[in-house]
Design a protein around this motif. Structure first.
Motif, PDB file in Angstrom:
ATOM      1  N   ASN A   1       0.835  -1.208   0.173  1.00 64.31           N
ATOM      2  CA  ASN A   1      -0.008  -0.070   0.063  1.00 64.31           C
ATOM      3  C   ASN A   1       0.774   1.189   0.094  1.00 64.31           C
ATOM      4  O   ASN A   1       0.486   2.343  -0.480  1.00 64.31           O
ATOM      5  CB  ASN A   1      -1.060   0.194   1.127  1.00 64.31           C
ATOM      6  CG  ASN A   1      -2.184  -0.761   1.064  1.00 64.31           C
ATOM      7  OD1 ASN A   1      -2.704  -1.009  -0.123  1.00 64.31           O
ATOM      8  ND2 ASN A   1      -2.721  -1.183   2.200  1.00 64.31           N
ATOM      9  N   ALA A   2       2.042   1.374   0.728  1.00 64.69           N
ATOM     10  CA  ALA A   2       2.992   2.470   0.819  1.00 64.69           C
ATOM     11  C   ALA A   2       3.553   2.645  -0.602  1.00 64.69           C
ATOM     12  O   ALA A   2       3.458   3.903  -0.906  1.00 64.69           O
ATOM     13  CB  ALA A   2       3.905   2.120   1.802  1.00 64.69           C
TER      14      ALA A   2
ATOM     15  N   SER B   1      -1.738   2.250   6.688  1.00 63.60           N
ATOM     16  CA  SER B   1      -1.866   3.559   5.887  1.00 63.60           C
ATOM     17  C   SER B   1      -1.189   4.741   6.693  1.00 63.60           C
ATOM     18  O   SER B   1      -0.589   5.609   5.873  1.00 63.60           O
ATOM     19  CB  SER B   1      -3.243   4.022   5.476  1.00 63.60           C
ATOM     20  OG  SER B   1      -3.953   3.137   4.904  1.00 63.60           O
TER      21      SER B   1
ATOM     22  N   GLY C   1       2.553   4.270   6.192  1.00 68.11           N
ATOM     23  CA  GLY C   1       3.216   4.616   4.951  1.00 68.11           C
ATOM     24  C   GLY C   1       2.992   6.118   4.775  1.00 68.11           C
ATOM     25  O   GLY C   1       3.940   6.845   4.027  1.00 68.11           O
ATOM     26  N   THR C   2       1.885   7.012   5.204  1.00 68.92           N
ATOM     27  CA  THR C   2       1.978   8.240   4.921  1.00 68.92           C
ATOM     28  C   THR C   2       2.714   9.003   5.711  1.00 68.92           C
ATOM     29  O   THR C   2       3.405  10.084   5.021  1.00 68.92           O
ATOM     30  CB  THR C   2       0.375   8.816   5.414  1.00 68.92           C
ATOM     31  OG1 THR C   2      -0.456   8.236   4.824  1.00 68.92           O
ATOM     32  CG2 THR C   2       0.287  10.453   5.212  1.00 68.92           C
TER      33      THR C   2
ATOM     34  N   ASN D   1      -1.087   8.145  -0.691  1.00 68.97           N
ATOM     35  CA  ASN D   1      -0.936   7.434   0.709  1.00 68.97           C
ATOM     36  C   ASN D   1      -1.983   8.362   1.807  1.00 68.97           C
ATOM     37  O   ASN D   1      -2.690   7.683   2.334  1.00 68.97           O
ATOM     38  CB  ASN D   1       0.470   7.503   1.140  1.00 68.97           C
ATOM     39  CG  ASN D   1       1.324   6.223   0.665  1.00 68.97           C
ATOM     40  OD1 ASN D   1       0.640   5.465  -0.061  1.00 68.97           O
ATOM     41  ND2 ASN D   1       2.585   6.603   0.692  1.00 68.97           N
TER      42      ASN D   1
ATOM     43  N   GLY E   1       4.043  -0.800   6.421  1.00 66.58           N
ATOM     44  CA  GLY E   1       3.917   0.786   5.825  1.00 66.58           C
ATOM     45  C   GLY E   1       5.218   1.385   6.008  1.00 66.58           C
ATOM     46  O   GLY E   1       5.577   2.083   4.917  1.00 66.58           O
TER      47      GLY E   1
END
Length: 255
Positions: free
Chosen positions: A15-16, A51, A54-55, A184, A222
């Motif tokens: 996802n990242a 999430s 990762g953000t 992200n 992440g």
């Protein structure tokens, strides 16, 4: 429990870097005997942690994008709320039948994105505008696309990151890493809204053990994804997105 946690690590990392980590965790939960709707809800709750990490890992690339994100974030927020409502009221087949088509379109846009950006730059220069200029019409289209992807993400979540990258790549004069950072953040907004909606409305339908294991795994994944994803060149990042998207498309079509 180990399998679910490992799936969470993989989903958080993917996802990242790309988006579509749900294509790992969702099939894992279903294969282990969880009902599809329970799997969707538990997965959405668990992936919030990934999430967020990762953000945070891509926070440097978010600088200078707030003039646009201030419009995209509300679009993701409202779209996710509608998508979560649809999950609780519509049959699951309604959206999953169109997911492969949406994913194909997104992957095509990811591949041709550089050519679209080059055309937009040439057109801007021909009219005497800055290459970084984004017209009000294009901004409106981007916000609408962000809303639509938010609806999809609030309902199913799988591959929403790829769709966001595709939409931004087709409309914005940004490089891949900065678009990835924005993706992200917008995915985090969608996941938070969906997770809160599921928790409030269907608390008893969520497997909190599975959600917790995915949360721990995706939190670690992440951080790893953000660390290594930043090192990829734009073309390498685009190639990773396409490969993961094709794998996800295959799994969606054959499951």
């Amino acid at each position: 429990m180990i399998l679910i946690a490992l799936a969470g690590v993989g989903a958080g990392a993917i996802n990242a870097v790309v988006g579509s980590g749900t294509l790992i965790t969702f099939p894992t939960l279903v294969a282990l005997g969880y009902p599809p709707v329970t799997s969707t809800m538990s997965n959405a709750v668990g992936l919030v942690a990934g999430s967020a990490s990762g953000t945070w890992g891509y926070r440097r690339e978010l600088r200078g994008q707030w003039h646009r994100l201030r419009w995209q974030i509300p679009a993701s927020f409202t779209g996710a709320g509608l998508g979560a409502w649809l999950l609780l009221h519509l049959p699951e087949k309604v959206f999953t039948e169109v997911v492969p088509v949406l994913l194909i379109i997104a992957l095509i846009l990811v591949v041709v994105g550089p050519r679209i950006q080059a055309w937009a730059r040439r057109r801007a220069e021909a009219t005497g505008q800055s290459a970084e200029h984004v017209s009000p019409r294009r901004m409106a289209a981007l916000v609408f696309a962000t809303f639509a992807i938010g609806v999809y993400g609030g309902y199913f979540t799988a591959a929403q990151g790829i769709m966001l990258i595709a939409a931004m790549g087709a409309m914005l004069p940004e490089d891949m890493q900065r678009m990835n950072a924005a993706k992200n953040l917008l995915s985090l907004v969608v996941n938070i809204v969906a997770a809160v909606a599921y928790t409030v409305v269907a608390f008893d339908r969520i497997s909190w053990l599975a959600a917790g294991l995915i949360a721990v795994g995706s939190l670690i994944g992440g951080f790893l994804g953000a660390h290594y994803g930043r090192r990829l060149s734009p073309n390498a990042l685009r190639a990773v997105i396409v490969v993961v998207g094709l794998i996800g498309l295959y799994r969606l079509v054959t499951v």
